[in-house]
Write a protein that holds these residues in place. Structure first.
Motif, short mmCIF file in Angstrom:
data_model
loop_
_atom_site.label_atom_id
_atom_site.label_comp_id
_atom_site.label_asym_id
_atom_site.label_seq_id
_atom_site.Cartn_x
_atom_site.Cartn_y
_atom_site.Cartn_z
N UNK A 1 0.80 -0.92 -0.11
CA UNK A 1 0.03 -0.08 0.05
C UNK A 1 0.84 1.35 -0.03
N UNK A 2 1.97 1.18 0.82
CA UNK A 2 2.80 2.28 0.81
C UNK A 2 3.40 2.59 -0.51
N UNK A 3 3.79 1.57 -1.11
CA UNK A 3 4.28 1.79 -2.54
C UNK A 3 3.35 2.30 -3.34
N UNK A 4 2.39 1.63 -3.43
CA UNK A 4 1.36 2.26 -4.18
C UNK A 4 1.07 3.82 -4.15
N UNK A 5 0.90 4.09 -2.70
CA UNK A 5 0.75 5.73 -2.53
C UNK A 5 1.80 6.49 -3.08
N UNK B 1 3.81 5.68 -5.58
CA UNK B 1 3.67 5.93 -7.11
C UNK B 1 2.42 6.96 -7.53
N UNK B 2 1.33 6.67 -6.51
CA UNK B 2 0.18 7.79 -7.04
C UNK B 2 0.41 9.08 -7.06
N UNK B 3 1.23 9.39 -5.91
CA UNK B 3 1.72 10.52 -5.80
C UNK B 3 2.68 11.24 -6.91
N UNK B 4 3.16 10.15 -7.66
CA UNK B 4 4.21 10.80 -8.70
C UNK B 4 3.50 10.96 -9.93
N UNK B 5 2.29 10.65 -10.14
CA UNK B 5 1.51 10.58 -11.31
C UNK B 5 1.31 11.90 -12.09
N UNK B 6 1.08 12.74 -11.29
CA UNK B 6 0.58 14.15 -12.06
C UNK B 6 1.94 15.03 -12.21
N UNK B 7 3.20 14.46 -11.64
CA UNK B 7 4.27 15.24 -12.23
C UNK B 7 5.36 14.21 -12.98
N UNK B 8 4.84 13.02 -13.08
CA UNK B 8 5.65 12.08 -13.91
C UNK B 8 6.01 12.63 -15.28
N UNK B 9 7.43 12.45 -15.49
CA UNK B 9 7.91 12.88 -16.93
C UNK B 9 7.97 11.57 -17.91
N UNK B 10 6.93 11.05 -18.08
CA UNK B 10 6.80 9.91 -18.98
C UNK B 10 5.54 10.04 -19.87
N UNK B 11 5.39 9.40 -21.07
CA UNK B 11 4.34 9.39 -21.93
C UNK B 11 3.75 8.02 -22.08
N UNK C 1 -0.62 6.17 -20.82
CA UNK C 1 -1.69 6.46 -20.22
C UNK C 1 -1.80 6.77 -18.88
N UNK C 2 -1.30 7.92 -18.47
CA UNK C 2 -1.13 8.28 -16.98
C UNK C 2 -2.91 8.11 -16.20
N UNK C 3 -3.81 8.45 -16.97
CA UNK C 3 -5.10 8.16 -16.19
C UNK C 3 -5.26 6.79 -15.92
N UNK C 4 -4.95 5.94 -16.62
CA UNK C 4 -5.26 4.37 -16.42
C UNK C 4 -4.16 3.91 -15.12
N UNK C 5 -3.05 4.55 -15.39
CA UNK C 5 -2.07 4.26 -14.28
C UNK C 5 -2.51 4.73 -12.81
N UNK C 6 -3.10 5.82 -12.82
CA UNK C 6 -3.67 6.22 -11.64
C UNK C 6 -4.84 5.56 -10.96
N UNK C 7 -5.75 5.04 -11.77
CA UNK C 7 -6.86 4.19 -11.65
C UNK C 7 -6.50 2.96 -10.90
N UNK C 8 -5.38 2.35 -11.63
CA UNK C 8 -4.84 1.25 -11.10
C UNK C 8 -4.17 1.16 -9.83
N UNK C 9 -3.61 2.21 -9.57
CA UNK C 9 -2.95 2.41 -8.31
C UNK C 9 -3.99 2.61 -7.19
N UNK C 10 -5.08 3.28 -7.43
CA UNK C 10 -6.10 3.41 -6.42
C UNK C 10 -6.69 2.05 -6.11
N UNK C 11 -6.85 1.18 -7.09
CA UNK C 11 -7.53 -0.03 -6.97
C UNK C 11 -6.59 -0.82 -6.13
#
Length: 423
Positions: free
Chosen positions: A91-95, A97-107, A109-119
């Motif tokens: 859970x701690x690792x998932x949180x 990673x989730x906090x990195x999504x909005x500032x992640x320098x990568x191309x 499907x960031x939206x799907x990545x965020x949903x998966x991390x919430x799951x």
């Protein structure tokens, strides 16, 4: 979406997930000034600047960064799905990673990545909440497993399958040691229950083999006595009666049971040696007798060859004299092998029948009564033939035909009588 994990066995391992590479053209772009953009549900946003090469190289670079990020998410999902690892750490690792999504320098499907991390975070919470339940369930399952082993041991306590049951009880002990997660008090109580059942079987098995040792001692004494009787018969020459006695001794031997293992083979060897001494002597006598009988059969074969050349037509008295001589030599030749008796006797009888038939024919030809009967039949034929000729000459055709019919009937009887003489 990863399933809510159940209690997994301690040896479960996580297989490194295989993640398909993202197509960066679908999720981002690099403009002519080198500014890198990623597309999200909220719109396009800049995530960096690329000056190290052409745009394709830049897109590939930022796509790989997303693939790495995506792989980290997949690994967390795999851990939850397999039930391995600490759900709190997951859970701690998932949180993080989730906090990195909005500032992640990568191309990607960031939206799907965020949903998966919430799951993942939600499933981890469920796993954390269910850990206590899983531990209780595991304890109950372990208790149930040992109770089943106790019940099996209790069922085996009265078994008489000493070898297989003893092996199974040993296997239960090995299996028992692999079952963990039970508090000491409960585990000790279950062990005492199992040990009681095992001790019951062990005592019964000990009593059984003690009694068996006693029986084998008695069997040894009985077989020693049978050996003495067998050895006393080994020099006998009454073949049939002695062979029957040996068969009776063998039945007694089988009914006696086994002696102790260390002497059983030696006892049997002594008993068998006494039998073989007798039967070897008997076989030698029978072999010599068979050789004598075979020679007798060869003599009778020669006599049959001689007899088959006898021709009664060349002289009946001479044929009968030769046959008497052969009979005398046949009897003097002696016995033949049992399997040859029928064949040889049948061949001799065939020759005897041939001579007897010739003798019968001669008797019929010379029998006065037979000659008189043939002459009578012939006279009646001639009489009716004469009556037919006389009637036809007188113009009485009906009477002529009646006489001819009677002549024909008597002619048939004449042929029958004549054939009986000629046969």
């Amino acid at each position: 979406m990863p399933a809510t994990p159940t209690h997994a066995p301690a040896h479960s391992t996580v297989v490194e997930p295989v993640v398909d590479s993202v197509d960066p053209h679908e999720w981002g772009r690099i403009d002519d000034d080198g500014v890198v953009y990623v597309r999200t549900a909220a719109g396009e946003r800049a995530i960096g600047n690329w000056q190290a090469g052409d745009a394709e190289a830049g897109l590939a670079h930022f796509g790989r960064k997303f693939d790495d990020f995506n792989t980290e998410i997949a690994l967390l999902e795999a851990r939850l799905a397999s039930g391995t690892g600490d759900p709190k750490a997951t859970k701690a690792q998932a949180i993080a990673l989730r906090d990195q999504v909005e500032s992640l320098s990568a191309i990607g499907d960031l939206d799907n990545a965020a949903v998966r991390l919430e799951i993942v975070i939600g499933v981890a919470d469920a796993a954390i909440a269910g850990a206590s339940t899983a531990r209780i369930a595991a304890r109950n399952a372990a208790i149930k497993a040992k109770e089943d082993l106790c019940a099996e041991a209790e069922a085996l306590a009265e078994s008489t399958q000493w070898k297989s049951t003893g092996d199974r009880l040993k296997a239960i002990v090995d299996e028992w040691r692999t079952i963990r997660g039970i508090d000491r008090k409960t585990d000790d109580a279950l062990w005492k229950r199992f040990a009681k059942a095992r001790d019951t079987f062990t005592r019964r098995r000990g009593s059984h083999f003690a009694e068996l040792d006693k029986q084998r001692g008695a069997a040894r004494e009985a077989k020693e006595e049978l050996i003495k009787r067998a050895e006393a018969l080994s020099d006998a020459s009454d073949w049939g009666e002695t062979a029957a006695k040996y068969r009776a001794l063998m039945e007694e031997w089988k009914a006696t049971g086994r002696a102790p293992r260390d002497v059983e083979d030696a006892l049997w060897a002594r008993f068998r040696a006494a039998q073989e001494k007798f039967f070897s002597r008997r076989n030698k006598v029978f072999s010599d007798r068979d050789a004598e009988f075979a020679a007798n059969a060869a003599t009778k074969e020669k006599l049959l060859t001689e007899a088959e050349k006898i021709d009664p037509a060349a002289g009946l008295d001479q044929a009968k004299a030769k046959m008497r001589s052969i009979h005398e030599r046949w009897e003097a030749a002696g016995k033949v092998p049992r399997e040859r008796i029928r064949d040889l006797d049948q061949r001799l009888k065939t020759i005897e029948d041939r001579i007897k038939a010739a003798e019968d024919r001669q008797w019929r030809r010379t029998d006065p009564e037979t000659d008189a009967r043939v002459a009578q039949f012939r006279a009646r034929v001639e009489s009716f033939q004469a009556q037919a000729a006389k009637a036809r000459a007188a113009g009485d055709e009906r009477k002529a035909k009646q006489a001819e019919a009677q002549a024909k009937q008597w002619e048939e009887w004449l042929k029958t009588a004549q054939s009986a003489v000629d046969r």
